[in-house]
Motif scaffolding. Sequence first.
Motif, PDB file in Angstrom:
ATOM      1  N   GLY A 100      -4.941   5.738 -15.856  1.00 43.95           N
ATOM      2  CA  GLY A 100      -3.695   5.012 -16.088  1.00 43.95           C
ATOM      3  C   GLY A 100      -3.597   3.659 -15.411  1.00 43.95           C
TER       4      GLY A 100
ATOM      5  N   ILE B 190       0.847  -1.204   0.000  1.00 47.87           N
ATOM      6  CA  ILE B 190       0.000   0.000   0.000  1.00 47.87           C
ATOM      7  C   ILE B 190       0.879   1.251   0.000  1.00 47.87           C
ATOM      8  CG2 ILE B 190      -1.627   1.337   1.422  1.00 47.87           C
ATOM      9  CD1 ILE B 190      -2.829  -1.446   2.259  1.00 47.87           C
TER      10      ILE B 190
ATOM     11  N   ILE C  45      -0.810  -3.446 -14.981  1.00 48.94           N
ATOM     12  CA  ILE C  45      -2.027  -2.651 -14.758  1.00 48.94           C
ATOM     13  C   ILE C  45      -1.762  -1.156 -14.894  1.00 48.94           C
ATOM     14  CG2 ILE C  45      -3.113  -4.407 -13.294  1.00 48.94           C
ATOM     15  CD1 ILE C  45      -2.382  -2.749 -10.845  1.00 48.94           C
ATOM     16  N   PHE C  46      -0.487  -0.764 -14.957  1.00 50.61           N
ATOM     17  CA  PHE C  46      -0.162   0.669 -15.030  1.00 50.61           C
ATOM     18  C   PHE C  46       0.134   1.066 -16.466  1.00 50.61           C
ATOM     19  CE2 PHE C  46       0.935  -0.795 -10.789  1.00 50.61           C
ATOM     20  CZ  PHE C  46       0.141   0.048 -10.046  1.00 50.61           C
TER      21      PHE C  46
ATOM     22  N   ARG D 121     -16.174   2.332  -3.912  1.00 46.99           N
ATOM     23  CA  ARG D 121     -16.088   2.851  -5.289  1.00 46.99           C
ATOM     24  C   ARG D 121     -16.869   1.932  -6.234  1.00 46.99           C
ATOM     25  NH1 ARG D 121     -11.087   4.247  -5.148  1.00 46.99           N
ATOM     26  NH2 ARG D 121     -11.003   3.519  -3.002  1.00 46.99           N
TER      27      ARG D 121
ATOM     28  N   PHE E 163      -9.520   1.459 -13.212  1.00 43.15           N
ATOM     29  CA  PHE E 163      -9.587   1.660 -11.760  1.00 43.15           C
ATOM     30  C   PHE E 163      -9.384   3.128 -11.412  1.00 43.15           C
ATOM     31  CE2 PHE E 163      -7.508   2.018  -7.622  1.00 43.15           C
ATOM     32  CZ  PHE E 163      -8.385   1.327  -6.812  1.00 43.15           C
TER      33      PHE E 163
ATOM     34  N   GLU F 161      -7.313   4.139  -1.950  1.00 43.43           N
ATOM     35  CA  GLU F 161      -7.252   3.604  -3.311  1.00 43.43           C
ATOM     36  C   GLU F 161      -6.253   2.451  -3.403  1.00 43.43           C
ATOM     37  OE1 GLU F 161      -8.221   7.504  -6.137  1.00 43.43           O
ATOM     38  OE2 GLU F 161      -6.205   7.249  -5.304  1.00 43.43           O
TER      39      GLU F 161
ATOM     40  N   VAL G 275      -7.830  -8.431   0.117  1.00 40.73           N
ATOM     41  CA  VAL G 275      -7.394  -7.878   1.396  1.00 40.73           C
ATOM     42  C   VAL G 275      -8.295  -6.823   2.014  1.00 40.73           C
ATOM     43  CG1 VAL G 275      -4.983  -8.480   0.997  1.00 40.73           C
ATOM     44  CG2 VAL G 275      -5.843  -6.238   0.228  1.00 40.73           C
ATOM     45  N   ASN G 276      -9.051  -6.069   1.201  1.00 40.25           N
ATOM     46  CA  ASN G 276      -9.875  -5.035   1.844  1.00 40.25           C
ATOM     47  C   ASN G 276     -11.269  -5.563   2.166  1.00 40.25           C
ATOM     48  OD1 ASN G 276     -11.405  -4.757  -0.530  1.00 40.25           O
ATOM     49  ND2 ASN G 276     -11.281  -2.515  -0.537  1.00 40.25           N
TER      50      ASN G 276
ATOM     51  N   GLN H 118     -10.069 -10.122  -8.683  1.00 38.98           N
ATOM     52  CA  GLN H 118      -9.611 -10.161  -7.284  1.00 38.98           C
ATOM     53  C   GLN H 118      -8.175 -10.618  -7.251  1.00 38.98           C
ATOM     54  OE1 GLN H 118     -11.727 -12.887  -4.308  1.00 38.98           O
ATOM     55  NE2 GLN H 118      -9.564 -13.344  -4.018  1.00 38.98           N
ATOM     56  N   GLY H 119      -7.388 -10.086  -6.342  1.00 35.83           N
ATOM     57  CA  GLY H 119      -6.054 -10.601  -6.095  1.00 35.83           C
ATOM     58  C   GLY H 119      -6.096 -11.696  -5.033  1.00 35.83           C
ATOM     59  N   ASP H 120      -5.070 -12.561  -5.011  1.00 36.45           N
ATOM     60  CA  ASP H 120      -4.946 -13.521  -3.915  1.00 36.45           C
ATOM     61  C   ASP H 120      -4.815 -12.736  -2.618  1.00 36.45           C
ATOM     62  OD1 ASP H 120      -5.084 -16.017  -5.212  1.00 36.45           O
ATOM     63  OD2 ASP H 120      -2.967 -15.961  -5.731  1.00 36.45           O
TER      64      ASP H 120
ATOM     65  N   ASN I 100     -16.331  -2.013  -5.111  1.00 35.54           N
ATOM     66  CA  ASN I 100     -15.335  -2.484  -4.148  1.00 35.54           C
ATOM     67  C   ASN I 100     -15.406  -1.570  -2.942  1.00 35.54           C
ATOM     68  OD1 ASN I 100     -12.219  -1.972  -3.139  1.00 35.54           O
ATOM     69  ND2 ASN I 100     -12.689  -4.114  -3.506  1.00 35.54           N
TER      70      ASN I 100
ATOM     71  N   TYR J  52      -5.242   0.414  -1.038  1.00 35.33           N
ATOM     72  CA  TYR J  52      -5.799  -0.761  -0.324  1.00 35.33           C
ATOM     73  C   TYR J  52      -6.794  -1.471  -1.238  1.00 35.33           C
ATOM     74  CZ  TYR J  52      -7.912  -2.970   3.979  1.00 35.33           C
ATOM     75  OH  TYR J  52      -8.377  -3.796   4.963  1.00 35.33           O
ATOM     76  N   SER J  53      -7.648  -0.687  -1.856  1.00 33.54           N
ATOM     77  CA  SER J  53      -8.629  -1.249  -2.784  1.00 33.54           C
ATOM     78  C   SER J  53      -7.938  -1.936  -3.960  1.00 33.54           C
ATOM     79  CB  SER J  53      -9.536  -0.109  -3.265  1.00 33.54           C
ATOM     80  OG  SER J  53     -10.453  -0.550  -4.221  1.00 33.54           O
ATOM     81  N   LEU J  54      -6.935  -1.273  -4.521  1.00 36.02           N
ATOM     82  CA  LEU J  54      -6.223  -1.846  -5.664  1.00 36.02           C
ATOM     83  C   LEU J  54      -5.531  -3.165  -5.278  1.00 36.02           C
ATOM     84  CD1 LEU J  54      -5.468  -1.475  -8.644  1.00 36.02           C
ATOM     85  CD2 LEU J  54      -3.471  -0.172  -7.903  1.00 36.02           C
ATOM     86  N   CYS J  55      -4.984  -3.215  -4.064  1.00 40.32           N
ATOM     87  CA  CYS J  55      -4.375  -4.473  -3.598  1.00 40.32           C
ATOM     88  C   CYS J  55      -5.414  -5.590  -3.560  1.00 40.32           C
ATOM     89  CB  CYS J  55      -3.766  -4.297  -2.208  1.00 40.32           C
ATOM     90  SG  CYS J  55      -2.219  -3.377  -2.223  1.00 40.32           S
ATOM     91  N   SER J  56      -6.626  -5.270  -3.120  1.00 39.58           N
ATOM     92  CA  SER J  56      -7.671  -6.286  -3.034  1.00 39.58           C
ATOM     93  C   SER J  56      -8.021  -6.839  -4.415  1.00 39.58           C
ATOM     94  CB  SER J  56      -8.914  -5.706  -2.363  1.00 39.58           C
ATOM     95  OG  SER J  56      -9.769  -6.725  -1.894  1.00 39.58           O
ATOM     96  N   LEU J  57      -7.910  -5.994  -5.420  1.00 37.70           N
ATOM     97  CA  LEU J  57      -8.361  -6.367  -6.766  1.00 37.70           C
ATOM     98  C   LEU J  57      -7.267  -6.943  -7.644  1.00 37.70           C
ATOM     99  CD1 LEU J  57     -10.697  -3.335  -7.549  1.00 37.70           C
ATOM    100  CD2 LEU J  57     -11.190  -5.470  -6.337  1.00 37.70           C
ATOM    101  N   ALA J  58      -5.992  -6.595  -7.371  1.00 39.18           N
ATOM    102  CA  ALA J  58      -4.973  -6.918  -8.375  1.00 39.18           C
ATOM    103  C   ALA J  58      -3.626  -7.368  -7.814  1.00 39.18           C
ATOM    104  CB  ALA J  58      -4.756  -5.713  -9.282  1.00 39.18           C
ATOM    105  N   VAL J  59      -3.449  -7.369  -6.513  1.00 38.43           N
ATOM    106  CA  VAL J  59      -2.154  -7.757  -5.932  1.00 38.43           C
ATOM    107  C   VAL J  59      -2.280  -9.152  -5.308  1.00 38.43           C
ATOM    108  CG1 VAL J  59      -0.474  -7.213  -4.125  1.00 38.43           C
ATOM    109  CG2 VAL J  59      -1.407  -5.391  -5.579  1.00 38.43           C
ATOM    110  N   ASP J  60      -1.307 -10.016  -5.582  1.00 41.67           N
ATOM    111  CA  ASP J  60      -1.354 -11.400  -5.097  1.00 41.67           C
ATOM    112  C   ASP J  60      -0.425 -11.611  -3.911  1.00 41.67           C
ATOM    113  OD1 ASP J  60      -3.182 -12.408  -6.974  1.00 41.67           O
ATOM    114  OD2 ASP J  60      -1.603 -12.558  -8.480  1.00 41.67           O
ATOM    115  N   LEU J  61      -0.969 -12.126  -2.819  1.00 38.19           N
ATOM    116  CA  LEU J  61      -0.178 -12.479  -1.644  1.00 38.19           C
ATOM    117  C   LEU J  61       0.259 -13.939  -1.755  1.00 38.19           C
ATOM    118  CD1 LEU J  61      -2.291 -10.855   1.210  1.00 38.19           C
ATOM    119  CD2 LEU J  61      -0.239  -9.953   0.113  1.00 38.19           C
TER     120      LEU J  61
ATOM    121  N   VAL K 102      -5.439   0.044 -15.210  1.00 36.33           N
ATOM    122  CA  VAL K 102      -6.447  -0.803 -15.848  1.00 36.33           C
ATOM    123  C   VAL K 102      -6.314  -2.224 -15.320  1.00 36.33           C
ATOM    124  CG1 VAL K 102      -7.272  -1.720 -18.038  1.00 36.33           C
ATOM    125  CG2 VAL K 102      -6.404   0.633 -17.919  1.00 36.33           C
TER     126      VAL K 102
END
Lengths: 319, 319
Positions: B144, A270, A314-315, B128, B141, A283, B214-215, B209-211, B106, A285-294, B146
């Motif tokens: 810049g 984040i 994604i950028f 959002r 999202f 934003e 998180v939110n 969703q990411g793995d 989200n 935190y939200s982006l991590c939920s949608l696109a970041v893999d743990l 996506v």
Amino acid sequence: MEEKGKIHRLAASPQTVHTGFYDSTIPPVLTIESGDTVRMSSMMLMDGRLHCGMTLEEMLAVRQEYIDRNLGSHTLTGPIFIQGAKPGDVLKVRIQKLVPAECGVNYHFPEDYRRGGLPEDFPAGDMRTLYLDLAKMETLFAPGIVIPLKPFFGNMGVAPRPGEKRPAAIPDYFGGNMDNKELVAGSILYLPVQVPGALFSAGDAHAAQGDGEVNVTAIETAMKEAVLQFFVRKDMKIERPMGETPTHWITMAFHPDLDEATETALRDAIRFLSETRGLTPDEAYSLCSLAVDLRITQIVDDNKGVHAMIPKSIFREVK
Amino acid sequence: MEEKGKIHRLAASPQTVHTGFYDSTIPPVLTIESGDTVRMSSMMLMDGRLHCGMTLEEMLAVRQEYIDRNLGSHTLTGPIFIQGAKPGDVLKVRIQKLVPAECGVNYHFPEDYRRGGLPEDFPAGDMRTLYLDLAKMETLFAPGIVIPLKPFFGNMGVAPRPGEKRPAAIPDYFGGNMDNKELVAGSILYLPVQVPGALFSAGDAHAAQGDGEVNVTAIETAMKEAVLQFFVRKDMKIERPMGETPTHWITMAFHPDLDEATETALRDAIRFLSETRGLTPDEAYSLCSLAVDLRITQIVDDNKGVHAMIPKSIFREVK
């Protein structure tokens, strides 16, 4: 564009390795400038005494010597002093090439060692040697089972804070035994410098490993050749190691408890997204939920590891 | 080759959904045979009252109604009774097609709800709406940034054991709110049947969703169209859900503690490799260390999730 500097050679030998600890009092074996490249090698664990064809009993006997000497098994090539690196800077390590040896071993300890992800399930321990086909970059694990080789250093780090003598087997803020399988050739490792010269070391060569390193070892091998380029970055600030691959940025965290490690890796992701992409924390935190893999880096190094994979794709440039 | 059966339609409506719980006493809304296909849809959470354009305050007001009624927010289409399914069998769900709605939301809850991976870091909560470009299968999202759409049902499960009324938000041995992003079209879900007819339900459509999730939410949406084919398997035995993609087998485990979930997912992977590939447990443990990836499914559903990705590519036919 970062400049190209000199090329140095650093072969692993009793004179160029240290075993068991990261410690800022260990004298450097090589001094380089920012931008320089080091062609180096590394030994297998326990000063190279771990070797292919060894039985579990033979390994445990050697391991016992190190236990009796209060010494860990990790043997690292280094430290390398990088001129100009100051506490608070970031050491950028560009991993250009990694060539493992022709064989490696994988083992789990007997139950009473309390090592590995499931010690109570495997009371007797076990050990196997794997021959590595470097032309095909694969190894035959068993009839019909072929594992691709993706070599990396399980252990890369800088000296910890002055006064701290840290077991080389336990990863933490200075890096060390991270066992992050993403740090293959083509990737970059960022480490937070703690002492002048950074004092970088590397070892614990792995020919292949899954996220988790669950039985306590990867394909443990030597690194015949590693080409690493070093840069001192004054324009970054990190508290823990970060990684970068052609496709992802990676935050990494270390804690005996996976839940704690997860929170730290997530907080770092984040912060990274907020600082580098101008997102609000909400934003990010939200982006991590949608696109970041743990992902679970490893569960066996006392400090377990979690890393967050932030996709670059994604950028897009804003027109 | 598995036979093709009849095709059924099951549109989500107040008459075909249930909210808040998995429970074997909920009467089925459709009865099918093994091999049949269901073209179905699902509502957004809270009987579709969660909707695009909603503010956080509006969402929290609706959510409060469900809390006051001791009801969770998960609204599931079903249950579907699959004839011939008996306790101890496995229900195989082939996910053929998933088409989400044109938008999703989200959000994270305010801190005092104690939901999400980092509630204390985000006291105010946030929400959002995201518009989903189904032609390009992506969503913008922020300028810049996506995110590719990879729709899946966050929640798919069978009825739990007789006498158990299980919150639909908490995944466990019967499946439920697994939030496993691998279960996209082309994947297969295996669920252990607990009661006659299995009583399968699905909902909580996610567009991406990411793995980790998180939110606490993914891109929450409706599923406009889902095509699922069902088979009763008498030749398999599993204790927890398993997944299969074109490239991997997946074991899944659920526990409030990530370390515990990790051990269970790992044990299941070792058992799967031993049973299906004739490996000794020691070999399977070793193979997991070298080639199986542990990933964090989600950290926010009370029972957290860990899944082990077993690559199919390492298995070659023995000549």
